[in-house]
Design a protein around this motif. Sequence first.
Motif, mmCIF file in Angstrom:
data_model
loop_
_atom_site.group_PDB
_atom_site.id
_atom_site.type_symbol
_atom_site.label_atom_id
_atom_site.label_comp_id
_atom_site.label_asym_id
_atom_site.label_seq_id
_atom_site.Cartn_x
_atom_site.Cartn_y
_atom_site.Cartn_z
ATOM 1 N N LEU A 74 0.805 -1.219 0.000
ATOM 2 C CA LEU A 74 0.000 0.000 0.000
ATOM 3 C C LEU A 74 0.839 1.270 0.000
ATOM 4 N N LEU A 75 2.138 1.132 0.310
ATOM 5 C CA LEU A 75 2.962 2.300 0.593
ATOM 6 C C LEU A 75 2.986 3.316 -0.534
ATOM 7 N N ASN A 76 3.327 2.886 -1.749
ATOM 8 C CA ASN A 76 3.512 3.853 -2.833
ATOM 9 C C ASN A 76 2.232 4.628 -3.134
ATOM 10 N N ASN A 77 1.096 3.938 -3.121
ATOM 11 C CA ASN A 77 -0.171 4.634 -3.342
ATOM 12 C C ASN A 77 -0.510 5.547 -2.166
ATOM 13 N N PHE A 78 -0.264 5.064 -0.949
ATOM 14 C CA PHE A 78 -0.612 5.844 0.243
ATOM 15 C C PHE A 78 0.180 7.144 0.305
ATOM 16 N N VAL A 79 1.506 7.071 0.073
ATOM 17 C CA VAL A 79 2.320 8.283 0.212
ATOM 18 C C VAL A 79 2.027 9.283 -0.897
ATOM 19 N N ILE A 80 1.667 8.789 -2.092
ATOM 20 C CA ILE A 80 1.334 9.709 -3.179
ATOM 21 C C ILE A 80 -0.018 10.362 -2.929
ATOM 22 N N GLU A 81 -1.010 9.583 -2.468
ATOM 23 C CA GLU A 81 -2.353 10.124 -2.251
ATOM 24 C C GLU A 81 -2.439 10.954 -0.976
ATOM 25 N N TYR B 159 -2.623 -10.484 0.204
ATOM 26 C CA TYR B 159 -2.777 -9.816 -1.079
ATOM 27 C C TYR B 159 -4.079 -10.201 -1.769
ATOM 28 N N VAL B 160 -4.465 -11.480 -1.683
ATOM 29 C CA VAL B 160 -5.741 -11.898 -2.265
ATOM 30 C C VAL B 160 -6.882 -11.130 -1.615
ATOM 31 N N ALA B 161 -6.789 -10.973 -0.294
ATOM 32 C CA ALA B 161 -7.831 -10.237 0.423
ATOM 33 C C ALA B 161 -7.904 -8.790 -0.057
ATOM 34 N N ILE B 162 -6.742 -8.161 -0.267
ATOM 35 C CA ILE B 162 -6.733 -6.773 -0.723
ATOM 36 C C ILE B 162 -7.300 -6.663 -2.134
ATOM 37 N N VAL B 163 -6.848 -7.548 -3.028
ATOM 38 C CA VAL B 163 -7.310 -7.497 -4.423
ATOM 39 C C VAL B 163 -8.821 -7.694 -4.509
ATOM 40 N N PHE C 45 12.648 1.899 -5.955
ATOM 41 C CA PHE C 45 12.235 2.522 -7.213
ATOM 42 C C PHE C 45 11.420 1.637 -8.150
ATOM 43 N N ALA C 46 11.544 0.308 -8.060
ATOM 44 C CA ALA C 46 10.802 -0.532 -9.005
ATOM 45 C C ALA C 46 9.302 -0.404 -8.794
ATOM 46 N N GLY C 47 8.853 -0.531 -7.535
ATOM 47 C CA GLY C 47 7.431 -0.379 -7.250
ATOM 48 C C GLY C 47 6.950 1.042 -7.477
ATOM 49 N N PHE C 48 7.783 2.020 -7.099
ATOM 50 C CA PHE C 48 7.418 3.420 -7.309
ATOM 51 C C PHE C 48 7.223 3.704 -8.793
ATOM 52 N N MET C 49 8.056 3.081 -9.644
ATOM 53 C CA MET C 49 7.940 3.237 -11.089
ATOM 54 C C MET C 49 6.582 2.752 -11.588
ATOM 55 N N MET C 50 6.114 1.626 -11.049
ATOM 56 C CA MET C 50 4.847 1.069 -11.522
ATOM 57 C C MET C 50 3.687 2.027 -11.261
ATOM 58 N N VAL C 51 3.771 2.778 -10.158
ATOM 59 C CA VAL C 51 2.705 3.735 -9.834
ATOM 60 C C VAL C 51 2.907 5.042 -10.589
ATOM 61 N N PHE D 166 -0.375 2.528 -11.875
ATOM 62 C CA PHE D 166 -1.002 1.400 -11.187
ATOM 63 C C PHE D 166 -1.757 1.873 -9.953
ATOM 64 N N GLU D 167 -2.959 1.328 -9.746
ATOM 65 C CA GLU D 167 -3.725 1.583 -8.527
ATOM 66 C C GLU D 167 -3.410 0.510 -7.488
#
Length: 410
Positions: free
Chosen positions: A40-47, A159-163, A234-240, A245-246
Amino acid sequence: MTRIVPIGAARDLPFWRRPVTLLFLMAIAMPLSFATWSALLNNFVIEAAQFDGSDIGWLHTVREIPGFLAILVIYLLLFLREQVLALVALSLLGVATAVTAWFPSMGGLLTITLLSSIGFHYYETVNQSLQLQWLRKDRAPQMLGWLLAAASGATLVAYVAIVLTWKAFDLSYNFVYLVSGGMTLAIVAWCAFAFPQFESPHPQIKSFILRRRYWLYYALQFMSGARRQIFVVFAGFMMVERFGFEVHEVTGLYLINLVANMAVAPLLGKVVHRFGERRALLFEYAGLTLIFLCYGGLYWFGWGVLLASVLYVLDHMFFALALALKTYFQKIADPGDIAPTAAVAFTINHIAAVFLPFLLGYLWLNSPGAVFGLAAAMAITSFSLALMIPRHPAPGNETIFARMLPAPAE
């Protein structure tokens, strides 16, 4: 008073109270918090805090400071048993994860990240020591593979629960963080009350040691920490940032990684056992070199999101071979050196991790491809170092040069 049971006598206990069962439960408890936090980190810190590449670099620099200070574990072991310290650290990780969403600001996120990182890194330091002390050398590669698969399985559930529920039930960051941290704390509570204290056959040295004959292991740890930071930050940050990516999409990508790791990790343990640490690490570093060059190609040549996703999955699979570095050390170490050297190695692993994220964060703002090009150069350096591992490492045969130029024990 807590019962103390020698490892040799633990085989007489019921299976659910044996050391290997405790290792599996802790392997499950840690990723329930840490992997959810990461997903959740990359989405959380951006939002929530409008982070850019520089901000995420500073966040991860703060996150790695406790790893750099893992050497302090040696002094904590003067007052706490390793098993107790592992559970205390897991508790801190669980609590910090649970309250992450309560601090949606730069200062708040830096503080809570520091606390969760203390729990994570001190747990990992002690856990690695316990694994190498409690597992037999002839079974360690396979068991480490199964422990990695168990951790992947636990994360898979999260992760299945989150998706499946993130959009369907309009979940909040706060709810998910609270649940994941709470589950870690519940498992820790069970481990604290259900298991006796296990006594390893070899007393561990509780002081700082830096042995010359372990120099190659230290060098490989340093390069591993530097190279891995680029992927983690940076790899995950790149995807967002680049591909938009949501949360459920990032988590879905993590989900694919987990399924692959669950299938492959036990096989990788057998590969290390069959072909040896040298060949396994050479294969890992060669593969990572190609992957990081392809990451750079996403920016240099404008390659698309499908290739980025494939690279992300392959990246995780290659990193799983790092268990070979653990078993390499287990084979060359004096039994009493395992705990202090695990702490020293964690500190060495995080030397570059303290300054690379924020420095590369500024480079990222101007040339993201150059960041991944640097990672490829680090993988090539690791490959060169791995060439020095002997086919059959052992005390006195730590490197291919050891028999020609014997290193002293200290």
